[in-house]
Design a protein around this motif. Structure first.
Motif, mmCIF file in Angstrom:
data_model
loop_
_atom_site.group_PDB
_atom_site.id
_atom_site.type_symbol
_atom_site.label_atom_id
_atom_site.label_comp_id
_atom_site.label_asym_id
_atom_site.label_seq_id
_atom_site.Cartn_x
_atom_site.Cartn_y
_atom_site.Cartn_z
ATOM 1 N N UNK A 1 3.438 -13.009 9.804
ATOM 2 C CA UNK A 1 4.744 -12.985 10.473
ATOM 3 C C UNK A 1 5.347 -11.591 10.305
ATOM 4 N N UNK A 2 4.711 -10.601 10.897
ATOM 5 C CA UNK A 2 5.157 -9.219 10.720
ATOM 6 C C UNK A 2 6.490 -8.988 11.428
ATOM 7 N N UNK A 3 7.449 -8.482 10.680
ATOM 8 C CA UNK A 3 8.783 -8.278 11.248
ATOM 9 C C UNK A 3 8.804 -7.112 12.230
ATOM 10 N N UNK A 4 7.760 -6.276 12.214
ATOM 11 C CA UNK A 4 7.701 -5.109 13.096
ATOM 12 C C UNK A 4 6.658 -5.270 14.199
ATOM 13 N N UNK A 5 6.174 -6.478 14.419
ATOM 14 C CA UNK A 5 5.057 -6.696 15.341
ATOM 15 C C UNK A 5 5.410 -6.284 16.770
ATOM 16 N N UNK A 6 4.592 -5.402 17.354
ATOM 17 C CA UNK A 6 4.845 -4.993 18.732
ATOM 18 C C UNK A 6 4.391 -6.065 19.721
ATOM 19 N N UNK A 7 3.570 -6.999 19.248
ATOM 20 C CA UNK A 7 3.119 -8.114 20.090
ATOM 21 C C UNK A 7 3.859 -9.406 19.750
ATOM 22 N N UNK B 217 1.129 -5.910 -2.382
ATOM 23 C CA UNK B 217 1.499 -7.283 -2.044
ATOM 24 C C UNK B 217 3.001 -7.472 -1.850
ATOM 25 N N UNK B 218 3.805 -6.646 -2.497
ATOM 26 C CA UNK B 218 5.251 -6.758 -2.302
ATOM 27 C C UNK B 218 5.629 -6.408 -0.866
ATOM 28 N N UNK B 219 4.972 -5.395 -0.308
ATOM 29 C CA UNK B 219 5.236 -5.042 1.085
ATOM 30 C C UNK B 219 4.751 -6.142 2.020
ATOM 31 N N UNK B 220 3.594 -6.706 1.713
ATOM 32 C CA UNK B 220 3.072 -7.792 2.538
ATOM 33 C C UNK B 220 4.015 -8.975 2.580
ATOM 34 N N UNK B 221 4.576 -9.314 1.427
ATOM 35 C CA UNK B 221 5.502 -10.437 1.364
ATOM 36 C C UNK B 221 6.793 -10.118 2.108
ATOM 37 N N UNK B 222 7.286 -8.911 1.939
ATOM 38 C CA UNK B 222 8.557 -8.517 2.545
ATOM 39 C C UNK B 222 8.467 -8.416 4.059
ATOM 40 N N UNK B 223 7.376 -7.846 4.551
ATOM 41 C CA UNK B 223 7.297 -7.530 5.976
ATOM 42 C C UNK B 223 6.413 -8.475 6.790
ATOM 43 N N UNK B 224 5.532 -9.250 6.119
ATOM 44 C CA UNK B 224 4.589 -10.084 6.875
ATOM 45 C C UNK B 224 4.465 -11.515 6.364
ATOM 46 N N UNK B 225 5.294 -11.892 5.394
ATOM 47 C CA UNK B 225 5.299 -13.248 4.845
ATOM 48 C C UNK B 225 3.925 -13.645 4.294
ATOM 49 N N UNK B 226 3.302 -12.715 3.557
ATOM 50 C CA UNK B 226 2.020 -12.994 2.922
ATOM 51 C C UNK B 226 2.031 -12.344 1.541
ATOM 52 N N UNK B 227 1.679 -13.115 0.509
ATOM 53 C CA UNK B 227 1.818 -12.596 -0.853
ATOM 54 C C UNK B 227 0.506 -12.149 -1.490
ATOM 55 N N UNK B 228 -0.612 -12.256 -0.753
ATOM 56 C CA UNK B 228 -1.899 -11.888 -1.353
ATOM 57 C C UNK B 228 -2.754 -11.017 -0.435
ATOM 58 N N UNK B 229 -2.127 -10.343 0.514
ATOM 59 C CA UNK B 229 -2.887 -9.532 1.476
ATOM 60 C C UNK B 229 -3.756 -8.499 0.760
ATOM 61 N N UNK B 230 -3.176 -7.787 -0.191
ATOM 62 C CA UNK B 230 -3.909 -6.721 -0.885
ATOM 63 C C UNK B 230 -5.042 -7.272 -1.745
ATOM 64 N N UNK B 231 -4.969 -8.545 -2.101
ATOM 65 C CA UNK B 231 -6.047 -9.175 -2.861
ATOM 66 C C UNK B 231 -7.198 -9.595 -1.949
#
Length: 307
Positions: free
Chosen positions: A69-75, A170-184
């Motif tokens: 759920x990226x808050x900056x998604x162009x699509x 992961x903090x950026x992923x959670x803040x901007x894309x609603x995902x807490x383990x992207x970097x993992x």
């Protein structure tokens, strides 16, 4: 005999969220998509990297819905607000027909955009299309938040992997894309994609045939994240092809978030391109920072990418 859909959609495990809903019965999890794929647009696209778009265009199939759920998604019109636009619910037979139509139009490849949440529907459709004469490469153009198990299950179906590498924080992923383990998750994803297809192989006419091309969108104000992402790619292999994107602009809800509520500066982009070269990454595609508006689609139009 059970199909790949029966095995994986009854208790959905298409992506790392593993929602567990029964999509065979039309239930939808985080991505918002049930059994059939929702297609927002198909057509020849000329805005991809040169080895993907070539002269004739890339045969894109844009799926609606997303597991981020990226808050900056162009699509965002098709990833998050797809209920407000026209989409087509397609069976795997219909998807196969779309691929063959794009091939007849001269597409250099079939480019599935945002396939992570419909990976098994995509795979079954590709198998059907190949039985009917599909010969051009298949591109898996994802956000990088993929299931390694799912990728292993479709091994041999995809020719070119083209994932985004969004975060190594992961903090950026959670803040901007609603995902807490992207970097993992993403390091294993890139390793699996590379193991399946190897380095990007480009033919004599400049068109990619097989391999891995990693994209990274540089976010303004978060250059350390970009440096961590590029370091991960270099650790994978310095021969990896990278597309370093400067096209960021504050789309969708980005204006509400400090740091990403502005465009990327030329100085920021140059710092990251220099860092990539310092790492020894030589196969790097770069963008003209002044061309960012050329990459903004409008899926309310028949041709979303018409300038």
């Amino acid at each position: 005999m059970k199909s790949i859909l029966d095995d994986n959609l009854a208790d959905c495990k298409c992506c790392p969220r593993r929602c567990g809903v029964n999509r065979l019965k039309g239930e939808a999890g985080f991505c918002g998509i049930g059994f059939k794929s929702l297609v927002a647009h198909t057509g020849l696209h000329f805005g991809e990297e040169p080895p993907i778009s070539g002269v004739n265009g890339s045969g894109t199939i844009f799926f609606a819905g997303c597991n981020l759920k990226c808050v900056f998604c162009q699509n965002f019109q098709i990833s998050q607000e797809f209920s407000t636009i026209k989409t087509a619910a397609m069976s795997t037979d219909e998807l196969a027909d779309e691929m063959l139509t794009l091939q007849k139009k001269g597409a250099h490849n079939i480019n599935f955009v945002s396939p992570s949440h419909v990976i098994f529907q995509m795979a079954e459709a590709v198998i059907k299309a190949k039985k009917q004469g599909l010969t051009i490469p298949v591109v898996y153009n994802s956000n990088g938040y993929d299931s390694v198990d799912a990728l292993r299950e479709i091994r041999g179906i995809v020719d070119i992997y083209m994932p985004d590498l969004k975060y190594m924080d992961n903090e950026l992923g959670l803040k901007f894309s609603m995902v807490d383990d992207y970097a993992d998750i993403v390091p294993g994803v890139l390793s699996e994609m590379s193991a399946q297809t190897g380095f990007l192989k480009i033919n004599k006419t400049g068109i990619a045939q097989k391999g891995l091309l990693v994209r990274h969108l540089v976010l303004p104000g978060f250059l350390e994240n970009s440096k961590k992402c590029l370091s991960l790619i270099a650790d994978l292999s310095k021969d990896t092809f990278v597309s370093l994107m400067s096209q960021y602009s504050p789309q969708y809800k980005a204006a509400e978030y400090n740091g990403i509520n502005r465009v990327l500066t030329k100085q920021e982009y140059e710092e990251i391109t220099e860092f990539a070269l310092d790492l020894g990454l030589e196969n790097v595609f770069v963008q003209d920072i002044s061309s960012r508006d050329n990459f903004l689609p409008d899926f309310d139009r028949a041709d979303p990418f018409r300038i």
